[in-house]
Every structure is written in structure tokens, then in C-alpha cells.
Design a protein around this motif. Structure first.
Motif, mmCIF file in Angstrom:
data_model
loop_
_atom_site.group_PDB
_atom_site.id
_atom_site.type_symbol
_atom_site.label_atom_id
_atom_site.label_comp_id
_atom_site.label_asym_id
_atom_site.label_seq_id
_atom_site.Cartn_x
_atom_site.Cartn_y
_atom_site.Cartn_z
ATOM 1 N N PHE A 110 10.557 36.482 -5.017
ATOM 2 C CA PHE A 110 9.471 36.260 -5.971
ATOM 3 C C PHE A 110 10.006 36.158 -7.397
ATOM 4 C CE2 PHE A 110 9.878 40.841 -6.336
ATOM 5 C CZ PHE A 110 9.591 41.094 -7.671
ATOM 6 N N LEU A 111 11.119 36.862 -7.714
ATOM 7 C CA LEU A 111 11.728 36.773 -9.046
ATOM 8 C C LEU A 111 12.342 35.394 -9.265
ATOM 9 C CD1 LEU A 111 13.552 40.134 -9.904
ATOM 10 C CD2 LEU A 111 11.736 38.982 -11.179
ATOM 11 N N ILE A 112 13.013 34.882 -8.231
ATOM 12 C CA ILE A 112 13.616 33.545 -8.337
ATOM 13 C C ILE A 112 12.516 32.503 -8.551
ATOM 14 C CG2 ILE A 112 15.023 31.813 -7.157
ATOM 15 C CD1 ILE A 112 16.260 34.126 -5.520
ATOM 16 N N ALA A 113 11.467 32.587 -7.740
ATOM 17 C CA ALA A 113 10.374 31.618 -7.838
ATOM 18 C C ALA A 113 9.681 31.694 -9.197
ATOM 19 C CB ALA A 113 9.363 31.861 -6.721
ATOM 20 N N ALA A 114 9.590 32.888 -9.766
ATOM 21 C CA ALA A 114 8.862 33.060 -11.024
ATOM 22 C C ALA A 114 9.682 32.674 -12.249
ATOM 23 C CB ALA A 114 8.407 34.521 -11.155
ATOM 24 N N THR A 115 11.014 32.715 -12.131
ATOM 25 C CA THR A 115 11.832 32.552 -13.348
ATOM 26 C C THR A 115 12.657 31.274 -13.387
ATOM 27 O OG1 THR A 115 13.609 33.874 -12.342
ATOM 28 C CG2 THR A 115 11.996 35.048 -13.708
ATOM 29 N N VAL A 116 13.122 30.776 -12.258
ATOM 30 C CA VAL A 116 14.007 29.601 -12.277
ATOM 31 C C VAL A 116 13.179 28.342 -12.530
ATOM 32 C CG1 VAL A 116 15.646 28.191 -10.978
ATOM 33 C CG2 VAL A 116 15.709 30.678 -10.773
ATOM 34 N N ARG A 117 13.495 27.632 -13.604
ATOM 35 C CA ARG A 117 12.754 26.422 -13.973
ATOM 36 C C ARG A 117 13.408 25.147 -13.454
ATOM 37 N NH1 ARG A 117 9.482 29.601 -14.422
ATOM 38 N NH2 ARG A 117 8.567 30.510 -16.303
ATOM 39 N N GLY A 118 14.726 25.182 -13.286
ATOM 40 C CA GLY A 118 15.416 23.991 -12.804
ATOM 41 C C GLY A 118 16.881 24.274 -12.536
ATOM 42 N N ILE A 119 17.487 23.432 -11.712
ATOM 43 C CA ILE A 119 18.888 23.596 -11.319
ATOM 44 C C ILE A 119 19.571 22.243 -11.411
ATOM 45 C CG2 ILE A 119 20.469 24.418 -9.534
ATOM 46 C CD1 ILE A 119 17.936 25.808 -8.270
ATOM 47 N N VAL A 120 20.756 22.227 -11.989
ATOM 48 C CA VAL A 120 21.558 21.004 -12.091
ATOM 49 C C VAL A 120 22.871 21.226 -11.352
ATOM 50 C CG1 VAL A 120 22.718 19.381 -13.639
ATOM 51 C CG2 VAL A 120 20.547 20.431 -14.325
ATOM 52 N N ALA A 121 23.210 20.351 -10.436
ATOM 53 C CA ALA A 121 24.531 20.381 -9.800
ATOM 54 C C ALA A 121 25.352 19.233 -10.353
ATOM 55 C CB ALA A 121 24.393 20.254 -8.286
ATOM 56 N N GLN A 122 26.654 19.444 -10.486
ATOM 57 C CA GLN A 122 27.479 18.379 -11.057
ATOM 58 C C GLN A 122 28.902 18.415 -10.529
ATOM 59 O OE1 GLN A 122 27.207 19.965 -15.331
ATOM 60 N NE2 GLN A 122 29.302 19.162 -15.289
ATOM 61 N N ARG A 123 29.555 17.277 -10.671
ATOM 62 C CA ARG A 123 30.977 17.108 -10.378
ATOM 63 C C ARG A 123 31.569 16.218 -11.463
ATOM 64 N NH1 ARG A 123 29.368 20.101 -7.063
ATOM 65 N NH2 ARG A 123 29.849 20.237 -4.848
ATOM 66 N N LEU A 124 32.886 16.212 -11.578
ATOM 67 C CA LEU A 124 33.572 15.296 -12.480
ATOM 68 C C LEU A 124 34.338 14.268 -11.667
ATOM 69 C CD1 LEU A 124 35.005 17.607 -15.306
ATOM 70 C CD2 LEU A 124 33.026 16.096 -15.409
ATOM 71 N N VAL A 125 34.208 13.003 -12.042
ATOM 72 C CA VAL A 125 34.984 11.926 -11.424
ATOM 73 C C VAL A 125 35.748 11.198 -12.523
ATOM 74 C CG1 VAL A 125 33.436 11.592 -9.472
ATOM 75 C CG2 VAL A 125 33.023 10.338 -11.589
ATOM 76 N N ARG A 126 36.836 10.578 -12.152
ATOM 77 C CA ARG A 126 37.643 9.859 -13.147
ATOM 78 C C ARG A 126 37.005 8.516 -13.495
ATOM 79 N NH1 ARG A 126 43.606 9.873 -10.719
ATOM 80 N NH2 ARG A 126 42.441 9.554 -8.782
ATOM 81 N N ARG A 127 37.061 8.175 -14.777
ATOM 82 C CA ARG A 127 36.569 6.877 -15.240
ATOM 83 C C ARG A 127 37.597 5.790 -14.928
ATOM 84 N NH1 ARG A 127 32.381 6.724 -19.163
ATOM 85 N NH2 ARG A 127 31.836 8.784 -20.006
ATOM 86 N N ILE A 146 28.874 13.358 -12.541
ATOM 87 C CA ILE A 146 27.788 12.888 -11.684
ATOM 88 C C ILE A 146 26.883 14.098 -11.450
ATOM 89 C CG2 ILE A 146 29.046 10.992 -10.628
ATOM 90 C CD1 ILE A 146 29.604 12.733 -8.233
ATOM 91 N N TYR A 147 25.577 13.872 -11.394
ATOM 92 C CA TYR A 147 24.623 14.977 -11.454
ATOM 93 C C TYR A 147 23.506 14.819 -10.432
ATOM 94 C CZ TYR A 147 26.785 15.408 -16.076
ATOM 95 O OH TYR A 147 27.691 15.526 -17.104
ATOM 96 N N GLU A 148 22.934 15.959 -10.051
ATOM 97 C CA GLU A 148 21.624 15.976 -9.409
ATOM 98 C C GLU A 148 20.786 17.032 -10.127
ATOM 99 O OE1 GLU A 148 22.395 16.660 -5.268
ATOM 100 O OE2 GLU A 148 22.349 18.839 -5.458
ATOM 101 N N VAL A 149 19.592 16.638 -10.541
ATOM 102 C CA VAL A 149 18.730 17.503 -11.339
ATOM 103 C C VAL A 149 17.505 17.858 -10.507
ATOM 104 C CG1 VAL A 149 17.422 17.724 -13.480
ATOM 105 C CG2 VAL A 149 19.522 16.368 -13.438
ATOM 106 N N LEU A 150 17.341 19.158 -10.270
ATOM 107 C CA LEU A 150 16.267 19.639 -9.408
ATOM 108 C C LEU A 150 15.283 20.476 -10.234
ATOM 109 C CD1 LEU A 150 16.765 21.256 -5.885
ATOM 110 C CD2 LEU A 150 15.024 22.066 -7.462
ATOM 111 N N PRO A 151 14.180 19.905 -10.682
ATOM 112 C CA PRO A 151 13.146 20.722 -11.337
ATOM 113 C C PRO A 151 12.411 21.560 -10.279
ATOM 114 C CG PRO A 151 12.924 18.364 -11.857
ATOM 115 C CD PRO A 151 13.838 18.485 -10.695
ATOM 116 N N VAL A 152 12.092 22.809 -10.619
ATOM 117 C CA VAL A 152 11.371 23.671 -9.672
ATOM 118 C C VAL A 152 9.877 23.403 -9.832
ATOM 119 C CG1 VAL A 152 10.902 26.038 -8.949
ATOM 120 C CG2 VAL A 152 13.204 25.383 -9.686
ATOM 121 N N SER A 153 9.362 22.572 -8.971
ATOM 122 C CA SER A 153 7.940 22.213 -8.996
ATOM 123 C C SER A 153 7.124 23.324 -8.332
ATOM 124 C CB SER A 153 7.715 20.894 -8.264
ATOM 125 O OG SER A 153 8.067 21.042 -6.890
#
Length: 571
Positions: A445-462, A511-518
Motif C-alpha cells: 500500500f505504501l508503494i501504491a500510494a507514493t510511487v508516481r513513476g518509474i524510468v528504466a534505462q540503458r546506454l548504447v554507443r552512438r 534508451i528508455y522506458e517510462v512507466l507512469p503509475v496510473s
């Protein structure tokens, strides 16, 4: 215009020196305070303007070279212009050329072309004309480029090795007297090697230098664009002295070789003021030392430069603009999480907003933001610092990493009491962050009430823009779902050229994935849904996965398919 068309000798002691400084001021490159500082330094050291400007950290060497060339109307040195053999080696004194940073690069139509980082001095031109019997013209290069080419052409590496051997006075073993080791670390060959190693690392755009002692050698490796490359090792007998020199620079205890130590130095390298973070660890054959080069000028804190797609960036900024709650950035070590959080802090930094950070370590100093360095040895941990921080009346708190339940609980309580909390976790994807917090023991219930969003990322070479080549997507990869983000099925691949030193890549992006907590995902967290189920719903709600964001960048020619697969194959 040539150098001799500039006005006569100025108070700087060089023809045109004063006019050049006035030019830099008029261009907004230097301020009056910088000029006053230069004038005082020249009065004390008698060094020329072109050497002092990068030494004082006022301009990077290559930027200075371009300004000099622009002012004098001279060409800039290119790597293609450097010859494979020394020019007029039998006529021109190598010691004079080295001391004056002069590099003959060609003879054209009876004229000697010379690369230099200091074309403001007329004496070099006259000396070269007398010695060579030819007229002389200059091209402008950075001091490091000229010196690096000079060493290669005049076999200075052999001379340095001889100097090392002459200065070593025998082997340096683990039982060497401490004072002897200090004396060795203060000798010119050791100082020269460490200085050149730092310069070489900056030239290669390295993020880390690894010094690794083994039985018969000191292995030296640089991490460039996330990949380690080995460079020429110094003489083995000086390994202990070189490691001691690095520890002395960082004010570490050189007598302590049994325990890890951490230190930091601030220095000017090639005209850049840099922080160098140093970590030592005892190994079987001595101490392994890693130097992390922190160059703020080489790091962009602009979201689009970091690699955010416009759609993902809008979702991310919507998350961090909420008045309270936790925003998490996840990924393995070295995936750029801290850089993303710093960019976020600079975006949120306002006069009316108080921002406090607790970090281990503080990587970059951010203007207007209060940063705290964790020191576990004196009891200053993430948790203990956070308990005090909430009494400092912050609006935004950055926690370097949520490592344990106590830190997670304090972060959640801070978010519940109206604070914005930014932090990182080590998970493979965004949805797994929820599972990680539950595994730590944080209530659903604390996670659900407080986490607004999560971003995962990696680095790749240009991909190197100078040599990337167009190609077709491999047939075995041509499934419909994977081609959706690859447009017409064409992509680019690395080739390799002088600009990227044959690797085909230059620089990195995220490179990213953005997960808003709906509301729907919040209910799933409270019901302890699996990471896979949360991810499936997030994708339905518009989240772009790490893999698909990578494909999007492949389609735009920013990176290669191989890099995307390497970075995301475990996701």
C-alpha cells in the motif's frame, strides 16, 4: 592575415598578445576578471598567453586553438595532415621543437608548414627559417595534439622508457621502505607518466582509468564509451611508484595497502577543470586503482541530448512535475541513472524550490543545490542523513540509491508528507522496481500510494556520424512486431574511421522506458500483481519498452541494431 601583420609588442610580452586577449573579451569568451588573472599569472611565471589560458582552466585547448586560428586567419591542424615520418629531422633540433611545441608537418612549394599551439611568438618562426633555410608558415593545433604527434614521430616513448629505467634505481617491491616509495612517487618520470596518462585519457574521451597490478606488469586500461581498451603499460619496476603517486594526489594513506580507500582530486587537464574520483582496492599483486574522470563540460544535462524521445520526455516531465511522490530511475551500474536524475534536478531547480541530495558519491557539483556525501565510516548513511534532511524543509530530495528497507521507508514517509523524492534502483526494467521494493519489505500500500513513476534505462554507443553506412535489417530479424519501429527496414552500421579511431562509434546515448503509475497500475501494485502483468498493462497504456525505444533510435541512424540487442537482450 599572418601573425606578423598584428600590431607591435604589447604589455603581455608577445606581438599581438594584448590584441588577442581583447579579441577574446569582445567575443565574450573571456571576461575582464579572467584577463586580470592572466596578467598576474604572466607577471609571476613569464609564460606566454597560449600556455597560460588552458593551464588556468579558462579555455579548453582545442577551443583556444580554434579562436587563435580564427583571429590570425590560419588553418587548424587536422589529424590527416600529420606525416608518418619526421620532417627535416636531421636539420631541426628535437629538443628545441619539443620545448617550443613545434611540429613540422610538410614542405610545400619551398615553404615549411609547422603545427604549433603558440603562433603568437615570432622567435619560433625566425629560428625555424634560419635552421631549415625555408620560409615558414603555421597551422594551429592544441598543445596536446601537437605533443602527442611529436612523441609518435620522434620516438619519445623509447626515451621515456629509458628515463624510467634510469630513474628507478632498482625494483620496487611490496616491502619497499615507505619513505623510498614517497621519493619514487615524487621523481620526474613518475610524475610525467601520471600527467600524460591523464591527458591521454581525456584525449580518448575516457570515463575511467584502470591501473591493475599483476605479477610482472601494471596493466593500464581506459573505458571509452562504456568499453575497456588496453594501452601500453609502463615499466613494471615503477608500478608501485605510479600507484603511490596517484594515492598522494588524492591525499590517501600510501602506507595503507590492506584496505580499500576512496579519494578525490580537482585538476586542470588540457584546459578543462576536472574532478577525478579515485578508488583503491587490495589485490593479490598490489593495489588496483580506478580513476573516474568527471568532466562536467563533456556531459550534457539536456534531456534530448541524453536520448529521450519527445513522447517519453513528455511522460517523464509529467511525472516529475507532480507536487509529491517518488520517482525511480532503474538500470544496472553505469547505465546513466545519475546523469538522468541530475538533468531532472536542474530542470526543477528554481529560487522558490529547495533541493537536497544524499549521494554516494557526489559525482558533479550542481549550482544552487545542497549535496551531501554519504560517509558510512562516521555513521552518515542514506537513512541517517534522510532523517535529518526532512527537518531542513526541502521541497525535493534526491537519494542516490534505495539500498535497504529503512531507506525505502523514510523515502515513502517523506513522499507521504508532501515531498518529491527522486532515487535509483538496480532492476532490469521499470516494472521490476515494484517487485524489488516488495522484496525489500516495503508494504504494497505504501508503494501504491507514493510511487508516481518509474524510468528504466540503458546506454548504447552512438554511431560515428563520419563513417556510418546504410544497410538492410537482417532477414532473421524481420518479424512484423520488430520491424514496426524500423520504418522501411533500413538501418545504419558502424564502419570505422580516424574520427572514431576505427570503432565505428563515438559517444553514447540512452534508451528508455517510462512507466507512469496510473490508477489501474496502482490497484495492481496494491494487489501484488507480478512485474510481467504490470508491464503488460503499461504497454497497453502507451509505454515504449527499452527494446522498442532502441529500435526507434536504430531507425533514425543514432545507434546500431547490435548495440540495441547488446543492451536489452536480458530484458
Amino acid at each position: 592575415m599572418t601573425i606578423f601583420e598584428a600590431p607591435g609588442r604589447s604589455e603581455t610580452g608577445e606581438p599581438g598578445g594584448q590584441q588577442f586577449l581583447e579579441f577574446l573579451v569582445s567575443e565574450g569568451v573571456l571576461g575582464p576578471g579572467d584577463v586580470n588573472r592572466l596578467m598576474r599569472a604572466m607577471g609571476e611565471t613569464r609564460e606566454p598567453v597560449c600556455r597560460l589560458i588552458p593551464k588556468l582552466g579558462l579555455l579548453e585547448e582545442r577551443i583556444l586553438a580554434h579562436h587563435i586560428a580564427n583571429w590570425l586567419g590560419l588553418p587548424v591542424l587536422s589529424t590527416e595532415a600529420i606525416p608518418s615520418d619526421a620532417i627535416l629531422k636531421e636539420r631541426l633540433s628535437g629538443s628545441f621543437l619539443r620545448a617550443q611545441r613545434l611540429l613540422p608537418i610538410a614542405i610545400r612549394d619551398g615553404q615549411l608548414i609547422v603545427a604549433t599551439s603558440d603562433p603568437l611568438s615570432p622567435f619560433n618562426k625566425r629560428a625555424l627559417e634560419l635552421a631549415s633555410g625555408l620560409s615558414v608558415s603555421f597551422v594551429v593545433g592544441s598543445a596536446s595534439d601537437v605533443e602527442s604527434a611529436f612523441r609518435r614521430l620522434y620516438d619519445e616513448s623509447e626515451q621515456v622508457a629509458d628515463t624510467f629505467a634510469a630513474g628507478s634505481n632498482g625494483d620496487v617491491g611490496h616491502d619497499e621502505d615507505l619513505q623510498r616509495l614517497k621519493d619514487m612517487a615524487a621523481e620526474a618520470p613518475v610524475i610525467r607518466y601520471v600527467n600524460r596518462l591523464l591527458q591521454h585519457a581525456v584525449e580518448k574521451r575516457a570515463s575511467d582509468i584502470h591501473l591493475e597490478p599483476f605479477h610482472s606488469l601494471l596493466r593500464v586500461r581506459l573505458r571509452v564509451d562504456g568499453h575497456l581498451m588496453e594501452i601500453e603499460a609502463p615499466p613494471a619496476q615503477l608500478a608501485a611508484a605510479i600507484l603511490s603517486r596517484v594515492k598522494l594526489l588524492a591525499r590517501l594513506n600510501i602506507a595503507e595497502r590492506r584496505l580499500p580507500q576512496d579519494g578525490r582530486i580537482r585538476t586542470v587537464i588540457k584546459g578543462k577543470t576536472m574532478d577525478v574520483r579515485i578508488s583503491t582496492a587490495p589485490t593479490l599483486h598490489g593495489e588496483s586503482v580506478v580513476l573516474r574522470l568527471l568532466d562536467k563540460t563533456a556531459v550534457s544535462f539536456d534531456f534530448l541530448d541524453l536520448g529521450f524521445h519527445e513522447t517519453d520526455l513528455k511522460r517523464f516531465l509529467d511525472i516529475v512535475s507532480k507536487p509529491n511522490g517518488i520517482v525511480l530511475v532503474t538500470g544496472p551500474t553505469g547505465s546513466g541513472k545519475t546523469t538522468t536524475l541530475y538533468a531532472c534536478l536542474l530542470h526543477l531547480n528554481r529560487i522558490e524550490t529547495k533541493i537536497l541530495t544524499v549521494e554516494d558519491p557526489v559525482e558533479y557539483e550542481l549550482p544552487g543545490i545542497n549535496q551531501i556525501q554519504v560517509k558510512p565510516q562516521i555513521g552518515l548513511t542514506f537513512a541517517s542523513a534522510l532523517r535529518s534532511l526532512v527537518r531542513q524543509d526541502p521541497d525535493i530530495i534526491l537519494i542516490g540509491e534505495i539500498r535497504d528497507l529503512e531507506t525505502a521507508e523514510i523515502a515513502s514517509q517523506s513522499a507521504l508528507t508532501g515531498h518529491r523524492v527522486l532515487s535509483t534502483l538496480h532492476t532490469n526494467d521499470a516494472a521490476s522496481a515494484v517487485t524489488r521494493l516488495i522484496d525489500m519489505g516495503l508494504a504494497e500500500f505504501l508503494i501504491a500510494a507514493t510511487v508516481r513513476g518509474i524510468v528504466a534505462q540503458r546506454l548504447v554507443r552512438r554511431l560515428c556520424p563520419s563513417c556510418k553506412v546504410r544497410s538492410r535489417v537482417p532477414r532473421h530479424f524481420a518479424e512484423a512486431d520488430r520491424l514496426a519501429d524500423l520504418g522501411d527496414g533500413t538501418m545504419f552500421e558502424p564502419k570505422g574511421c580516424a574520427a572514431c579511431e576505427g570503432t565505428g562509434y563515438r559517444g553514447r546515448l540512452g534508451i528508455y522506458e517510462v512507466l507512469p503509475v496510473s490508477a489501474r497500475i496502482r490497484d495492481m501494485i496494491a494487489a501484488r500483481a507480478s512485474a510481467n502483468d504490470i508491464e503488460a498493462v503499461a504497454l497497453q497504456e502507451g509505454m515504449t519498452s527499452l527494446f522498442n525505444d532502441g529500435l526507434r533510435k536504430v531507425a533514425h541512424g543514432m545507434t546500431s541494431l547490435a548495440e540495441t540487442l547488446r543492451a536489452t537482450k536480458e530484458v
